[in-house]
Enzyme design. Structure first.
Site, short mmCIF file in Angstrom:
data_model
loop_
_atom_site.label_atom_id
_atom_site.label_comp_id
_atom_site.label_asym_id
_atom_site.label_seq_id
_atom_site.Cartn_x
_atom_site.Cartn_y
_atom_site.Cartn_z
N CYS A 38 0.87 -1.18 0.00
CA CYS A 38 0.00 0.00 0.00
C CYS A 38 0.91 1.23 0.00
O CYS A 38 2.12 1.11 0.18
CB CYS A 38 -0.94 -0.02 1.21
SG CYS A 38 -0.10 -0.32 2.76
N ASP A 75 -2.89 -2.46 -2.37
CA ASP A 75 -2.43 -1.42 -3.31
C ASP A 75 -3.16 -0.09 -3.12
O ASP A 75 -3.13 0.78 -4.00
CB ASP A 75 -2.51 -1.88 -4.77
CG ASP A 75 -1.73 -0.95 -5.70
OD1 ASP A 75 -0.67 -0.44 -5.28
OD2 ASP A 75 -2.17 -0.71 -6.84
C1 0GY Z 1 1.41 0.30 -7.80
C2 0GY Z 1 1.32 0.67 -9.16
C3 0GY Z 1 1.56 1.80 -9.83
C4 0GY Z 1 2.22 2.94 -9.37
C5 0GY Z 1 3.21 2.95 -8.49
O1 0GY Z 1 5.06 3.88 -7.52
C6 0GY Z 1 4.09 4.09 -8.22
O2 0GY Z 1 3.85 5.18 -8.70
O3 0GY Z 1 3.50 1.89 -7.79
C7 0GY Z 1 1.11 1.82 -11.23
O4 0GY Z 1 0.82 2.91 -11.75
O5 0GY Z 1 1.06 0.75 -11.87
O6 0GY Z 1 2.15 -0.62 -7.44
O7 0GY Z 1 0.74 0.86 -6.96
#
Ligand code: 0GY
Length: 307
Positions: free
Chosen positions: A37, A255
């Site tokens: 998360c 997440d």
């Molecule tokens: C996730 C996925 C995303 C983004 C990030 O670090 C981040 O900006 O993790 C995504 O956009 O696929 O793991 O939450």
């Protein structure tokens, strides 16, 4: 902080997290960990990084911990999101206010000082994230990543890697050369319209099979699904296969607050109700939600697996 409070405009079309998730039907075992998360800002207190590729809505530690309690979880592993770059202050602040119930995965630069690295360790960080998703970060050269890997190894940290399935063939050898435990985000983002026993997902299974230092998060049905909510039925066979083949090396997380979703924002209860469809026995659920994340993030409290 004496910077002026920053105001940030969300990326157009940004979907905010669900304001009132329902109560899940599935009750997690005592001590369950949400092991993936994020916290976003709040931007006025913890400004987003100038190099970010998106500007999210705010998603604070208090909101995260309220969700944890509502869903029936006990602990969180907070993963540094790319919108904060390598400024880990929001992450560290969230861990500091968790009463020991959160640990973190940071983003760092190779030039970080020993003192700053040790301070992150003391704050509760237990890993670093290497992100290879091109829409999220500029390409990362391998040498500095290796340098980071060798800096964090003595601390007993691990590396979290985020990539999309088409990139795996090219990244495979680099990944297997990493000298620490390695945790793969979202099963390496398979294309779930392809067969679960097809060549693309088999390469990921081979990575897990042949490298016992590799773990996988069986996360993000809402991100991977073409069929969509509330059951995300097309993702379940992929996640179930990983849980059943590698029961001691899987992690689960919400997440939350679900960055960059375009099609829909899930009611977080749907994600919790996905768990018994991929970890189909109480034994598998105990490993996925309690034993595995405790072994990785709270090893000093981990008492060994309930068989
Ligand atoms: C996730 C996925 C995303 C983004 C990030 O670090 C981040 O900006 O993790 C995504 O956009 O696929 O793991 O939450």
């Amino acid at each position: 902080m004496n910077e002026r409070a920053a105001t940030f405009e969300k990326t157009p079309g940004w979907l905010d997290w669900h304001p009132r998730p329902s109560k899940p039907g599935f009750v997690p075992p005592p001590g369950a960990v949400d092991a993936h998360c994020h916290v976003f800002g709040p931007g006025a207190k913890f400004p987003f990084a100038p190099e970010r590729k998106y500007t999210p809505c705010d998603a604070s530690k208090d909101q995260l911990y309220a969700l944890r309690d509502h869903l029936g979880f006990s602990r969180n592993v907070i993963v540094q999101a790319t919108c904060h770059g390598s400024d880990n202050r929001a992450l560290v602040d969230a861990i500091a206010h968790s009463n020991g119930r959160a640990r973190g995965v940071a983003s760092i630069k190779p030039e970080i000082s020993d003192d700053d690295l040790n301070a992150l360790n003391a704050a509760g960080v237990r890993g670093v994230r290497f992100n290879f998703v091109k829409r999220l970060v500029d390409a990362l050269p391998r040498e500095p990543l290796m340098e980071i890997a060798s800096r964090i190894r003595p601390l007993g940290w691990h590396i979290v890697i985020y990539f999309e399935a088409p990139e795996l063939p090219e990244l495979y050898d680099f990944f297997t050369s990493l000298p620490t435990p390695v945790v793969v985000d979202h099963m390496g983002r398979p294309d779930v319209s392809k067969p679960v026993h097809g060549p693309e997902f088999e390469l990921f299974i081979k990575l897990m099979c042949e490298n016992e230092n590799f773990w996988s998060k069986v996360t993000c049905p809402e991100r991977l699904s073409n069929e969509g909510p509330p059951h995300y039925a097309d993702v379940a066979p992929f996640a179930r296969r990983v849980v059943e083949e590698f029961p001691d090396r899987v992690l689960w997380g919400t997440d939350w607050p679900h960055p960059n979703l375009k099609s829909h924002m899930p009611d977080d209860a749907w994600l919790v109700d996905f768990i018994p469809r991929i970890a189909t026995t109480p034994q598998l659920q105990q490993k996925l939600l309690v034993d595995n994340p405790m072994r990785l993030y709270w090893p000093e409290e981990h008492k060994g697996e309930a068989q």
